[in-house]
Design an enzyme around this catalytic site. Structure first.
Site, short mmCIF file in Angstrom:
data_model
loop_
_atom_site.label_atom_id
_atom_site.label_comp_id
_atom_site.label_asym_id
_atom_site.label_seq_id
_atom_site.Cartn_x
_atom_site.Cartn_y
_atom_site.Cartn_z
N ARG A 1 44.52 30.80 59.96
CA ARG A 1 44.46 32.14 59.38
C ARG A 1 43.08 32.34 58.46
NH1 ARG A 1 49.35 34.65 55.69
NH2 ARG A 1 49.82 35.15 57.98
N HIS B 1 46.43 40.41 63.87
CA HIS B 1 47.76 39.19 63.71
C HIS B 1 48.59 39.24 64.86
CE1 HIS B 1 50.26 37.14 61.26
NE2 HIS B 1 50.84 37.92 60.42
N GLN C 1 52.17 37.77 64.60
CA GLN C 1 53.05 38.91 64.05
C GLN C 1 53.66 39.87 65.43
OE1 GLN C 1 54.41 39.07 61.02
NE2 GLN C 1 56.03 40.40 62.11
N ASP D 1 53.36 48.05 56.81
CA ASP D 1 52.84 47.03 56.14
C ASP D 1 52.15 47.45 54.91
OD1 ASP D 1 51.63 44.53 55.94
OD2 ASP D 1 49.98 44.87 57.41
N CYS E 1 56.45 43.79 58.46
CA CYS E 1 55.99 42.50 58.86
C CYS E 1 56.12 41.37 57.58
CB CYS E 1 54.64 42.12 59.25
SG CYS E 1 53.27 42.91 58.02
N ARG F 1 59.28 35.14 64.35
CA ARG F 1 58.02 34.67 64.29
C ARG F 1 58.28 33.21 64.75
NH1 ARG F 1 54.16 36.28 60.66
NH2 ARG F 1 52.96 34.61 61.63
N1 CP Z 1 53.97 38.24 57.93
C1 CP Z 1 53.24 37.07 57.71
O1 CP Z 1 52.28 36.93 58.42
O2 CP Z 1 53.76 36.70 56.61
P1 CP Z 1 52.88 35.48 55.50
O3 CP Z 1 51.69 36.19 55.36
O4 CP Z 1 53.78 35.14 54.54
O5 CP Z 1 52.56 34.46 56.57
N1 NVA Z 2 47.89 43.29 56.43
C1 NVA Z 2 48.39 42.09 55.76
C2 NVA Z 2 49.54 41.30 56.70
C3 NVA Z 2 50.04 40.22 55.85
C4 NVA Z 2 51.20 39.57 56.88
C5 NVA Z 2 47.50 41.43 55.27
O1 NVA Z 2 46.54 41.08 56.19
O2 NVA Z 2 47.34 40.86 54.12
#
Ligand code: CP
Ligand code: NVA
Length: 310
Positions: A108, A135, A138, A230, A270, A298
């Site tokens: 990440r 993502h 997701q 989101d 999400c 997930r």
């Molecule tokens: N939706 C999602 O990726 O959640 P987190 O940021 O908690 O991993």
């Molecule tokens: N768009 C959001 C998604 C979080 C799961 C971010 O990148 O923070």
């Protein structure tokens, strides 16, 4: 994405073909049933997943880690301060070292170029656990959830309201590969990336996926089967959050918006959610809301992904 090392990666939704995406979702359904039945073979026994995080997480960390345990393997959490990606050590060296210990890497990251660089150098599969551009994990869970709720994917009319961000981008590719119709509705100036839009449209042509970007939420959401939102400011954009509230206010998912959609509309988010901003608490708890199914899926979808890559 296949790199010179010859191994498969999942950095973008479009790294998989349409058939491969459906195969992962099918396996995710099977794994979900096996879990309920208490009969899960340890498909990844003895395998190790290295998990690199530059940003916080609840779902991604816990679903990957528990998923690996359930498959008979092991996951190692590497917090931002543990390896200081790009500061203490280069992305290339981290990829090469982790490839000597681990069977899979999940990362990440802030910049999408970091996860592509990791995939370029790693000799084991690299999974994008969220970047500023996509993502993809997701969206695997979302496709599984939409199929559960709507009975299929092709022809489903999905509306995404909010920021044209990483989730929107991956959803566009997900729609293109499964034949869903998708309208990404944003305030002016927050549209999804134009290249991704063009790419997704082209990719979706053979499956008749209608993928559009618009600023007109009322028109786009009329009779929609799925409404997805989101956060308005993603991780790394915290300083913009306050200024965005006024610009995004008309794009909130609330009871008025849901009344304009199909009577049995499926509501997706999400998570994490900022209630009262991109979605009201009430809208998130309607009978059609599948936001906690998404979170659960997930686990199943990523287990299926790891089985296929591992
Ligand atoms: N939706 C999602 O990726 O959640 P987190 O940021 O908690 O991993
Ligand atoms: N768009 C959001 C998604 C979080 C799961 C971010 O990148 O923070």
């Amino acid at each position: 994405m296949t790199t010179r090392t010859g191994c498969r990666h999942f950095v973008s939704v479009k790294d998989f073909t349409a058939d491969e995406i459906i195969d992962v979702i099918d396996l995710a359904d099977t794994l979900k049933q096996e879990r309920v039945a208490g009969a899960e073979p340890p498909r990844l026994a003895g395998k190790t997943l290295g998990m690199i995080f530059q940003k916080p997480s609840l779902r991604t960390r816990v679903s990957f880690e528990t998923g690996m345990t359930q498959l008979g393997g092991h996951a190692i959490y590497l917090a931002p301060a543990d390896i200081s990606l790009g500061q203490r050590e280069t992305t290339e060296d981290i990829a090469l070292v982790l490839s000597r210990y681990c069977d899979l890497i999940m990362a990440r990251v802030f910049g999408h170029d970091i996860v592509t660089e990791m995939a370029r150098h790693a000799t084991v599969p690299v999974i994008n656990g969220l970047s500023d551009r996509e993502h993809p994990c997701q969206i695997l869970a979302d496709l599984q959830t939409i199929r559960e709720r709507r009975g299929g994917l092709a022809g489903v009319r999905c509306v995404y309201s909010g920021d044209g961000n990483n989730v929107a981008h991956s959803l566009m590719y997900g729609a293109a590969l499964t034949g869903m119709h998708l309208a990404v509705v944003t305030p002016p100036g927050f549209e999804p990336d134009g290249d991704i839009l063009a790419d997704a449209r082209q990719l979706g042509e053979t499956r008749d996926a209608r993928i559009t970007a618009t600023t007109d939420l009322a028109a786009a959401s009329r009779d929609a089967d799925v409404i997805y939102t989101d956060v308005w400011a993603s991780m790394g954009q915290e300083e913009e959050a306050e200024a965005r509230k006024a610009k995004f206010a008309a794009y909130q998912v609330n009871e008025t918006l849901l009344a304009n959609a199909a009577a049995d509309v499926t509501v997706l988010h999400c998570l994490p959610a900022h209630y009262g901003e991109e979605i009201t608490y009430t809208a998130s708890r309607v009978p059609g809301s599948a936001i906690f199914d998404q979170a659960e899926n997930r686990l199943h979808a990523q287990k299926a992904l790891m089985v296929r890559l591992g």
